[in-house]
Design a protein around this motif. Sequence first.
Motif, short mmCIF file in Angstrom:
data_model
loop_
_atom_site.label_atom_id
_atom_site.label_comp_id
_atom_site.label_asym_id
_atom_site.label_seq_id
_atom_site.Cartn_x
_atom_site.Cartn_y
_atom_site.Cartn_z
N SER A 48 0.84 -1.33 0.18
CA SER A 48 -0.06 0.02 -0.04
C SER A 48 0.87 1.23 -0.08
O SER A 48 1.98 1.17 0.42
CB SER A 48 -1.08 -0.20 1.27
OG SER A 48 -0.26 0.08 2.31
N GLU A 229 -14.33 1.79 2.72
CA GLU A 229 -13.28 1.23 1.79
C GLU A 229 -13.98 0.30 0.67
O GLU A 229 -14.73 -0.87 1.34
CB GLU A 229 -12.18 0.65 2.53
CG GLU A 229 -11.69 1.60 3.65
CD GLU A 229 -10.55 0.70 4.48
OE1 GLU A 229 -10.62 -0.49 4.25
OE2 GLU A 229 -9.94 1.23 5.32
N TYR A 231 -13.27 -2.62 -2.24
CA TYR A 231 -12.17 -3.58 -2.98
C TYR A 231 -12.65 -4.36 -4.16
O TYR A 231 -13.85 -4.71 -4.02
CB TYR A 231 -11.60 -4.34 -1.66
CG TYR A 231 -10.83 -3.59 -0.91
CD1 TYR A 231 -9.43 -3.57 -1.01
CD2 TYR A 231 -11.38 -3.10 0.35
CE1 TYR A 231 -8.60 -2.97 -0.13
CE2 TYR A 231 -10.76 -2.55 1.33
CZ TYR A 231 -9.06 -2.50 1.15
OH TYR A 231 -8.46 -1.87 2.12
N TYR A 253 -7.82 -2.29 -3.95
CA TYR A 253 -8.50 -1.05 -3.42
C TYR A 253 -9.26 -0.02 -4.29
O TYR A 253 -8.37 0.46 -5.23
CB TYR A 253 -7.89 -0.36 -2.27
CG TYR A 253 -8.41 0.93 -1.84
CD1 TYR A 253 -9.14 0.98 -1.01
CD2 TYR A 253 -7.75 2.10 -2.18
CE1 TYR A 253 -9.67 2.09 -0.28
CE2 TYR A 253 -8.40 3.49 -1.82
CZ TYR A 253 -9.30 3.31 -0.65
OH TYR A 253 -10.14 4.34 -0.17
N ARG A 259 -10.46 7.89 2.58
CA ARG A 259 -8.95 7.45 2.00
C ARG A 259 -8.70 8.06 0.85
O ARG A 259 -8.11 7.23 -0.10
CB ARG A 259 -8.82 5.84 2.14
CG ARG A 259 -8.97 5.28 3.49
CD ARG A 259 -8.76 3.83 3.53
NE ARG A 259 -7.34 3.70 2.82
CZ ARG A 259 -7.02 2.30 2.48
NH1 ARG A 259 -7.66 1.44 2.93
NH2 ARG A 259 -5.89 1.83 2.05
N THR A 262 -4.87 7.56 -0.63
CA THR A 262 -4.34 6.20 -1.17
C THR A 262 -4.08 6.16 -2.49
O THR A 262 -4.82 6.37 -3.18
CB THR A 262 -5.59 5.17 -0.88
OG1 THR A 262 -5.76 5.12 0.52
CG2 THR A 262 -5.05 3.98 -1.24
N ASP A 265 -3.45 0.00 -2.88
CA ASP A 265 -3.67 -0.89 -1.64
C ASP A 265 -4.07 -2.15 -2.35
O ASP A 265 -4.98 -2.34 -2.66
CB ASP A 265 -4.50 -0.31 -0.73
CG ASP A 265 -4.73 -1.34 0.39
OD1 ASP A 265 -4.00 -2.06 0.49
OD2 ASP A 265 -5.41 -0.90 1.47
N TYR A 266 -3.25 -3.16 -2.32
CA TYR A 266 -3.76 -4.40 -2.87
C TYR A 266 -2.87 -5.55 -2.17
O TYR A 266 -2.02 -5.51 -1.20
CB TYR A 266 -3.22 -4.29 -4.43
CG TYR A 266 -1.64 -4.67 -4.50
CD1 TYR A 266 -1.06 -5.62 -4.54
CD2 TYR A 266 -1.04 -3.28 -4.93
CE1 TYR A 266 0.45 -5.66 -4.93
CE2 TYR A 266 0.28 -3.17 -5.09
CZ TYR A 266 1.06 -4.37 -5.08
OH TYR A 266 2.49 -4.34 -5.54
#
Length: 276
Positions: A48, A229, A231, A253, A259, A262, A265-266
């Motif tokens: 991330s 969040e 995903y 993500y 967020r 960001t 993010d994975y």
Amino acid sequence: MKFRTLLLASAAVLVAAPAFAGEDITAAFYTPAKGKFLSDTDVAMSRSKMDWGYGDTAKAKGWVVGEELTYGVTDNLAVFGAITNTFKPEREWKTANGTDKERYLNNDHNFAYELGVKYNMNYGKVLGQVALAYQTYDPRSWYGTSEDYRYGKDNKWNKVINGEVKLGYALDCGLTPYTTFAVSDDVTHSAKDKEYSWFLGAHKMLDKVSLDAGVRYEFDSDRPDTDDEWYLQAEANYFVKENVTVGVFGDYYLGGENRKDTEYDYTVGLNAKVAF
């Protein structure tokens, strides 16, 4: 049972005769039949990055290895135990004053343990499953002291109750759309922290390959900074034998109201399942 022993047991049954002819052991609602076992081994890497602008960034990375062993008490009721180890976690902070790296866990032996039960309820093509589990870890091992970074110092093992409800519909074409709602409740401290997760997706069996994909939404009413969040989540499995699969899985993500900084993010990982 030690983690290494579980891995050796999983490897040993790779040469065993098929135990579940015609069954999809990767299915979202699968549990072993009475007296049977399912071994599920994962290795996952996460990455991330946060970017606040003006050259201020933060990166995090780590690895997790896990083993879950499920036993069929009846054809619809199963118990399971899991152990995971989080290792090599690192954070890198970059500001105008330079770059700083830290290992925010004490070492590479950060174990968490879980015991639980799953129960299937099938009404024709309508599939249902409920699950309840108890999870624990020792902050003194994870952080090097009795300090849990979220709550301060104490000498308690961290205790979490996990619950999950799953509902799906089996279509004749081998496609099973389903949804899952899960809650994780930290019951150790007075400032209890509840985390929620909702998944909507589908599972498809294609001869020797199974696919599973959907969207996951996570939120936490007690910590607004990590709310909202989204995903993308997917996995693909290949049947080496009728009772053995190997696969890949991951999530990415997509975004969230709280967020916006960001950049990415994975998580990506490898998986092996063995029924015996």
